[in-house]
Design a protein around this motif. Structure first.
Motif, PDB file in Angstrom:
ATOM      1  N   ASN A   3      38.691  54.540  41.436  1.00 15.54           N
ATOM      2  CA  ASN A   3      38.606  53.622  40.310  1.00 15.54           C
ATOM      3  C   ASN A   3      37.291  52.859  40.421  1.00 15.54           C
ATOM      4  O   ASN A   3      37.217  51.817  41.051  1.00 15.54           O
ATOM      5  CB  ASN A   3      39.805  52.672  40.314  1.00 15.54           C
ATOM      6  N   MET A   5      33.922  50.707  39.413  1.00 17.00           N
ATOM      7  CA  MET A   5      33.667  49.497  38.641  1.00 17.00           C
ATOM      8  C   MET A   5      32.301  49.617  37.980  1.00 17.00           C
ATOM      9  O   MET A   5      31.382  50.214  38.523  1.00 17.00           O
ATOM     10  CB  MET A   5      33.671  48.256  39.535  1.00 17.00           C
ATOM     11  N   ARG A   7      29.375  47.159  36.210  1.00 17.62           N
ATOM     12  CA  ARG A   7      28.947  45.774  36.064  1.00 17.62           C
ATOM     13  C   ARG A   7      28.712  45.448  34.593  1.00 17.62           C
ATOM     14  O   ARG A   7      28.076  46.198  33.865  1.00 17.62           O
ATOM     15  CB  ARG A   7      27.660  45.540  36.848  1.00 17.62           C
ATOM     16  N   LYS A   8      29.250  44.319  34.154  1.00 14.71           N
ATOM     17  CA  LYS A   8      29.089  43.831  32.782  1.00 14.71           C
ATOM     18  C   LYS A   8      28.676  42.370  32.840  1.00 14.71           C
ATOM     19  O   LYS A   8      28.992  41.660  33.789  1.00 14.71           O
ATOM     20  CB  LYS A   8      30.403  43.933  31.992  1.00 14.71           C
ATOM     21  N   ALA A  32      36.749  37.818  37.997  1.00 12.12           N
ATOM     22  CA  ALA A  32      36.632  39.161  37.418  1.00 12.12           C
ATOM     23  C   ALA A  32      38.008  39.803  37.239  1.00 12.12           C
ATOM     24  O   ALA A  32      38.263  40.455  36.218  1.00 12.12           O
ATOM     25  CB  ALA A  32      35.742  40.039  38.291  1.00 12.12           C
ATOM     26  N   GLU A  33      38.892  39.597  38.206  1.00 17.20           N
ATOM     27  CA  GLU A  33      40.230  40.184  38.090  1.00 17.20           C
ATOM     28  C   GLU A  33      41.010  39.530  36.956  1.00 17.20           C
ATOM     29  O   GLU A  33      41.765  40.197  36.243  1.00 17.20           O
ATOM     30  CB  GLU A  33      41.005  40.082  39.402  1.00 17.20           C
ATOM     31  N   ARG A  36      39.700  41.221  33.861  1.00 16.07           N
ATOM     32  CA  ARG A  36      40.207  42.599  33.750  1.00 16.07           C
ATOM     33  C   ARG A  36      41.671  42.606  33.329  1.00 16.07           C
ATOM     34  O   ARG A  36      42.081  43.396  32.470  1.00 16.07           O
ATOM     35  CB  ARG A  36      40.028  43.339  35.077  1.00 16.07           C
ATOM     36  N   GLU A  37      42.464  41.741  33.919  1.00 18.26           N
ATOM     37  CA  GLU A  37      43.891  41.666  33.573  1.00 18.26           C
ATOM     38  C   GLU A  37      44.069  41.243  32.119  1.00 18.26           C
ATOM     39  O   GLU A  37      44.920  41.777  31.406  1.00 18.26           O
ATOM     40  CB  GLU A  37      44.611  40.690  34.508  1.00 18.26           C
ATOM     41  N   ILE A  39      42.002  41.768  29.659  1.00 21.42           N
ATOM     42  CA  ILE A  39      41.613  42.906  28.819  1.00 21.42           C
ATOM     43  C   ILE A  39      42.755  43.920  28.749  1.00 21.42           C
ATOM     44  O   ILE A  39      43.100  44.415  27.677  1.00 21.42           O
ATOM     45  CB  ILE A  39      40.324  43.560  29.344  1.00 21.42           C
ATOM     46  N   ARG A  40      43.362  44.224  29.903  1.00 16.44           N
ATOM     47  CA  ARG A  40      44.474  45.188  29.918  1.00 16.44           C
ATOM     48  C   ARG A  40      45.656  44.672  29.105  1.00 16.44           C
ATOM     49  O   ARG A  40      46.277  45.433  28.342  1.00 16.44           O
ATOM     50  CB  ARG A  40      44.888  45.486  31.351  1.00 16.44           C
TER      51      ARG A  40
END
Length: 88
Positions: A3, A5, A7-8, A32-33, A36-37, A39-40
């Motif tokens: 998985n 990563m 960079r953004k 960052a997490e 990401r969470e 977004i999901r």
């Protein structure tokens, strides 16, 4: 499968930045997490809003249905399959 990563870099308001920092601190996660969470979760909610008739048409297409008549006859089967797939 790895998985990886990517960079953004994004801009956010001071208020949004504080929200992310507070959530990260509360959960013991990196900022960052948290992003990401979020977004999901957002993507999942959007998928659930999808019109079931469009999903039903996609299912009919998946089974190489040759006519719109099949969709009108077997729509209950397609809707049941969509419902079962969403559950699990």
């Amino acid at each position: 499968m790895e998985n990886s990563m990517k960079r953004k870099q994004y801009h956010m308001t001071n208020e949004d930045d504080k929200i992310v920092k507070d959530l990260a601190a509360c959960k013991g996660w990196s900022e960052a997490e948290v992003v990401r969470e979020a977004i999901r979760d957002y993507a999942l909610r959007e998928q659930q809003k999808r019109n079931p008739l469009l999903a039903m048409a996609d299912n009919a297409e998946k089974y190489s249905v040759d006519s719109a008549g099949d969709l009108s006859i077997n729509h209950d089967d397609y809707l049941m399959e969509i419902n079962e797939n969403e559950k699990g």
